[in-house]
Design an enzyme around this catalytic site. Structure first.
Site, short mmCIF file in Angstrom:
data_model
loop_
_atom_site.label_atom_id
_atom_site.label_comp_id
_atom_site.label_asym_id
_atom_site.label_seq_id
_atom_site.Cartn_x
_atom_site.Cartn_y
_atom_site.Cartn_z
N ARG A 112 0.86 -1.18 0.00
CA ARG A 112 0.00 0.00 0.00
C ARG A 112 0.90 1.23 0.00
NH1 ARG A 112 -3.78 -2.66 -1.28
NH2 ARG A 112 -5.69 -3.03 -0.11
N GLU A 154 -4.25 7.02 -4.88
CA GLU A 154 -4.51 6.43 -6.20
C GLU A 154 -5.92 6.79 -6.64
OE1 GLU A 154 -4.03 2.23 -5.69
OE2 GLU A 154 -2.08 2.46 -4.79
N HIS A 205 -1.45 -0.23 -9.80
CA HIS A 205 -2.11 -1.12 -8.82
C HIS A 205 -2.78 -2.31 -9.51
CE1 HIS A 205 -4.23 -1.32 -4.63
NE2 HIS A 205 -4.00 -2.52 -5.12
#
Ligand code: 8YV
Length: 314
Positions: free
Chosen positions: A233, A262, A280
């Protein structure tokens, strides 16, 4: 009997919403322009939330849903959900561990190889049409045989370690405690792990307990030949310290799949030539996303059938 209402926080790949629609009254939260009005209209019938590892289910959303019984996360990370708020009302939470372990570990190796062997640069070089004129690319770096330090030796960390074994790497890790059944070297200090690593790979969970765990000191210890990989993360890193380390060459570079904020990430990342950036995609293969969606639906179905959840978040 009326079908339970499910609030879907964000979109899924084609087919998966339809699967939910076959059994529930689906409410597409992400499409609602006036979210308070949308909630006021549908809250009385919403008994489940279908969320994703990369999306938030904050306490005020939970509070706005008085009939909520279960939150199904499509993803392993639970850091987006206000678990305390869910627990306070005995709302069940499920996630999708195991089915995405291999994929997420694969992306760590992809980033390590891409950085070491300059895959994105090589691809761009060939496409530029200038190979014949400019000659060979500068030499790259070897991956196999190097030292890898894994931060957080959980399911995904162990899968990364197994893959690194295949690359003849020397494997060490940092975590809350040594794991006696694991053959790898344990460091109780993250900076010591960094100082003894060529590749430092973050695989730990996000959330308050790990926020900004990876600091400027860790990057200094990793040093100018070291590479930082993050498939965990954005929150686990002090991102300003990371950007500074990358801009100033305190570390050799990085391979990143996750960031703060994000998908509107800090634009300073775009200019970093020593970094490989991915959006991601750790779990983003057809096979794994299908398995994640199925497991999320199976958990919600188990709840409404009065059976125990398959993969509850305790
Ligand atoms: C997300 C993830 O679930 O598993 C996690 O925690 O971050 C990912 O796999 C993915 O972004 C789904 O939207």
């Amino acid at each position: 009997m009326t079908r339970p209402g499910v609030l879907v926080i964000g979109p899924y790949p084609p087919g998966d919403i339809e699967q939910l629609e076959a059994h529930y009254n689906v409410h597409r939260y992400w499409e609602a322009t006036d979210k308070p009005a949308f909630l006021a209209l549908h809250a009385p019938s919403i008994r489940a939330i279908a969320s994703r590892g990369d999306l938030a289910v904050p306490g005020d959303l939970i509070a706005a849903l008085p009939k909520l019984e279960i939150i199904g996360i499509y993803g392993v990370g639970t850091d987006g959900v206000d678990l305390a708020a869910a627990r306070a009302r005995s709302i069940k939470v499920s996630n999708t561990p195991d089915v995405l372990t291999g994929e997420t570990a694969d992306i760590a190796l992809a980033l390590m190889l891409a950085h070491a062997r300059q895959v994105p640069k090589g691809d761009a070089y060939v496409r530029s049409g200038t190979w014949a004129e400019k000659g060979n690319m500068p030499l790259a770096t070897r991956l196999h045989g190097k030292r890898v330090g894994i931060i957080g030796l959980g399911r995904i960390g162990k899968a990364v370690a197994r893959r690194c074994t295949g690359f003849d790497m020397r494997i060490a890790y940092y975590g809350r405690a040594t794991q006696v059944d694991q053959p790898y070297t344990y460091f109780s200090s993250l900076t010591d792990l960094a100082a003894n690593s060529d590749y430092l790979v973050a695989t730990l969970s996000g959330g308050a307990a790990t926020a900004k765990l990876i600091t400027a000191d860790v990057f200094r210890a990793l040093g100018p030949m070291g590479v930082f990989i993050n498939i965990a993360r954005g929150s686990v890193v002090d991102e300003s310290a990371l950007l500074e380390a990358l801009e100033q060459g305190t570390i050799a570079g990085s391979g990143l799949d996750v960031y703060l904020n994000e998908p509107k990430i800090d634009p300073r990342f775009y200019a970093l030539e020593n970094t490989v950036l991915m959006p991601h995609v750790g779990s983003a293969t057809v096979e794994t996303r299908r398995a994640m969606a199925q497991l999320m639906r199976d958990n919600i179905a188990a709840h409404f059938a009065g059976r125990p959840l398959l993969t509850p978040v305790e």
